[in-house]
Design a protein around this motif. Sequence first.
Motif, PDB file in Angstrom:
ATOM      1  N   LEU A  99      14.856  54.677  33.351  1.00 38.97           N
ATOM      2  CA  LEU A  99      16.015  54.729  34.512  1.00 38.97           C
ATOM      3  C   LEU A  99      15.338  54.124  35.651  1.00 38.97           C
ATOM      4  O   LEU A  99      15.237  55.250  36.174  1.00 38.97           O
ATOM      5  CB  LEU A  99      17.184  56.417  34.301  1.00 38.97           C
ATOM      6  N   SER A 100      16.369  52.887  35.355  1.00 37.79           N
ATOM      7  CA  SER A 100      15.628  52.444  36.993  1.00 37.79           C
ATOM      8  C   SER A 100      16.118  52.538  38.297  1.00 37.79           C
ATOM      9  O   SER A 100      15.433  52.657  39.131  1.00 37.79           O
ATOM     10  CB  SER A 100      15.397  50.602  37.303  1.00 37.79           C
ATOM     11  N   ASN A 101      17.609  53.181  37.747  1.00 41.24           N
ATOM     12  CA  ASN A 101      18.400  53.163  39.124  1.00 41.24           C
ATOM     13  C   ASN A 101      18.968  54.977  38.619  1.00 41.24           C
ATOM     14  O   ASN A 101      18.987  55.250  37.755  1.00 41.24           O
ATOM     15  CB  ASN A 101      19.171  52.635  39.830  1.00 41.24           C
ATOM     16  N   LEU A 102      19.249  55.686  39.679  1.00 41.60           N
ATOM     17  CA  LEU A 102      21.082  57.238  39.669  1.00 41.60           C
ATOM     18  C   LEU A 102      21.503  56.170  40.417  1.00 41.60           C
ATOM     19  O   LEU A 102      21.845  56.161  41.410  1.00 41.60           O
ATOM     20  CB  LEU A 102      19.591  58.096  40.562  1.00 41.60           C
ATOM     21  N   ASN A 103      22.914  57.191  40.249  1.00 41.83           N
ATOM     22  CA  ASN A 103      24.370  56.993  41.105  1.00 41.83           C
ATOM     23  C   ASN A 103      24.808  57.978  40.980  1.00 41.83           C
ATOM     24  O   ASN A 103      24.472  58.629  40.354  1.00 41.83           O
ATOM     25  CB  ASN A 103      24.472  55.984  40.214  1.00 41.83           C
ATOM     26  N   ARG A 104      25.392  57.760  42.467  1.00 42.37           N
ATOM     27  CA  ARG A 104      25.712  59.578  42.852  1.00 42.37           C
ATOM     28  C   ARG A 104      27.096  59.211  43.453  1.00 42.37           C
ATOM     29  O   ARG A 104      26.764  58.134  44.194  1.00 42.37           O
ATOM     30  CB  ARG A 104      24.472  60.391  43.741  1.00 42.37           C
ATOM     31  N   ARG A 120      29.748  58.151  54.328  1.00 44.60           N
ATOM     32  CA  ARG A 120      30.788  59.210  54.268  1.00 44.60           C
ATOM     33  C   ARG A 120      30.901  58.545  52.813  1.00 44.60           C
ATOM     34  O   ARG A 120      30.632  59.029  51.972  1.00 44.60           O
ATOM     35  CB  ARG A 120      31.879  57.838  54.531  1.00 44.60           C
ATOM     36  N   LYS A 121      31.599  60.127  52.868  1.00 46.58           N
ATOM     37  CA  LYS A 121      31.934  60.886  51.297  1.00 46.58           C
ATOM     38  C   LYS A 121      33.012  59.751  50.655  1.00 46.58           C
ATOM     39  O   LYS A 121      33.618  59.266  51.329  1.00 46.58           O
ATOM     40  CB  LYS A 121      32.695  62.542  51.913  1.00 46.58           C
ATOM     41  N   GLY A 122      32.789  60.259  49.410  1.00 49.75           N
ATOM     42  CA  GLY A 122      33.779  59.135  48.115  1.00 49.75           C
ATOM     43  C   GLY A 122      32.865  57.603  48.068  1.00 49.75           C
ATOM     44  O   GLY A 122      33.190  57.195  47.533  1.00 49.75           O
ATOM     45  N   LEU A 123      31.760  57.991  48.677  1.00 49.02           N
ATOM     46  CA  LEU A 123      30.811  56.519  48.346  1.00 49.02           C
ATOM     47  C   LEU A 123      30.177  56.542  47.278  1.00 49.02           C
ATOM     48  O   LEU A 123      29.559  57.498  47.121  1.00 49.02           O
ATOM     49  CB  LEU A 123      30.111  56.120  49.982  1.00 49.02           C
ATOM     50  N   MET A 124      29.366  55.109  47.009  1.00 42.30           N
ATOM     51  CA  MET A 124      28.407  55.936  45.497  1.00 42.30           C
ATOM     52  C   MET A 124      27.678  55.342  45.986  1.00 42.30           C
ATOM     53  O   MET A 124      26.955  53.479  46.987  1.00 42.30           O
ATOM     54  CB  MET A 124      29.160  54.442  44.332  1.00 42.30           C
ATOM     55  N   VAL A 125      26.372  55.849  45.913  1.00 38.69           N
ATOM     56  CA  VAL A 125      25.308  55.921  46.456  1.00 38.69           C
ATOM     57  C   VAL A 125      24.170  55.381  45.044  1.00 38.69           C
ATOM     58  O   VAL A 125      24.508  56.514  44.354  1.00 38.69           O
ATOM     59  CB  VAL A 125      24.560  56.955  46.694  1.00 38.69           C
ATOM     60  N   MET A 126      23.538  54.389  45.098  1.00 39.44           N
ATOM     61  CA  MET A 126      22.646  54.000  44.098  1.00 39.44           C
ATOM     62  C   MET A 126      20.869  54.174  44.701  1.00 39.44           C
ATOM     63  O   MET A 126      20.886  53.862  45.414  1.00 39.44           O
ATOM     64  CB  MET A 126      22.701  52.573  44.038  1.00 39.44           C
ATOM     65  N   ILE A 127      20.572  55.384  43.822  1.00 44.33           N
ATOM     66  CA  ILE A 127      19.148  55.185  44.202  1.00 44.33           C
ATOM     67  C   ILE A 127      18.389  54.942  43.389  1.00 44.33           C
ATOM     68  O   ILE A 127      18.074  54.958  42.614  1.00 44.33           O
ATOM     69  CB  ILE A 127      18.686  56.770  44.318  1.00 44.33           C
ATOM     70  N   PRO A 128      17.475  53.977  43.674  1.00 46.31           N
ATOM     71  CA  PRO A 128      16.425  52.704  43.226  1.00 46.31           C
ATOM     72  C   PRO A 128      15.353  53.377  42.814  1.00 46.31           C
ATOM     73  O   PRO A 128      13.398  53.041  43.441  1.00 46.31           O
ATOM     74  CB  PRO A 128      15.667  51.641  44.282  1.00 46.31           C
ATOM     75  N   ILE A 129      14.697  54.388  42.043  1.00 45.52           N
ATOM     76  CA  ILE A 129      13.690  55.015  41.635  1.00 45.52           C
ATOM     77  C   ILE A 129      12.620  53.903  41.082  1.00 45.52           C
ATOM     78  O   ILE A 129      11.420  53.851  41.370  1.00 45.52           O
ATOM     79  CB  ILE A 129      14.227  55.528  39.912  1.00 45.52           C
ATOM     80  N   PHE A 130      13.023  52.594  39.887  1.00 44.67           N
ATOM     81  CA  PHE A 130      11.828  51.967  39.903  1.00 44.67           C
ATOM     82  C   PHE A 130      10.971  51.365  41.256  1.00 44.67           C
ATOM     83  O   PHE A 130       9.665  51.008  42.054  1.00 44.67           O
ATOM     84  CB  PHE A 130      12.301  50.494  39.150  1.00 44.67           C
TER      85      PHE A 130
END
Length: 154
Positions: A99-104, A120-130
Amino acid sequence: MKFMFPTVIEVGERFKDCLIDVVQQNDELEIKDAGFETLSTTLSYCLYELALNPEIQEKARQVIQDAFEKHGMFTYEMMLGMPYIDHILQETLRMYPPLSNLNRKTMNDYQVPGSNHVIRKGLMVMIPIFAIQRDSQYYPDPESSIQTVSMRKK
Ligand code: HEM
């Protein structure tokens, strides 16, 4: 007595049977997608890296053979007793994360430590693992193959 060492294919077949049991017992879970693709991708890249690095492959084979002789069969304790194999798998996962990214989604406002930035609360965050795992800021010589396996401290 001659020591019998199972081939990679035999071990793979046994593991596949185990996974099929898990899937059949957990019909409603997404274990099939979560467990099969991630694992097969990781093992494929691991074997690819070992093929590129015959010395590491030979040492890994020796480590597994010694552990088999000690334990007589595959056990959890046997797996825990092979830090060299653990390093190889960890390094494979670093270089080729399935999984190259995680989404939260943020549940609350979050101030990033050491900065004025607030997510801010409610934002989508992408964690770029790769990207993180190939960043020389965190991993010296990040594009090198598992040859560096012994250099990286755990
Ligand atoms: C090398 C092998 C594997 C890797 C790299 C891997 C990676 C991951 C990652 C990164 C997540 C988190 C996804 C997210 O939160 O967005 C995850 C979740 C999950 N994985 Fe794996 N996985 C592997 C093997 C397996 C296996 C073998 C199974 C089951 C037999 C499995 C079952 C699951 C399940 C059920 C979740 C969801 C957990 C939850 O949301 O609470 N995974 N996996």
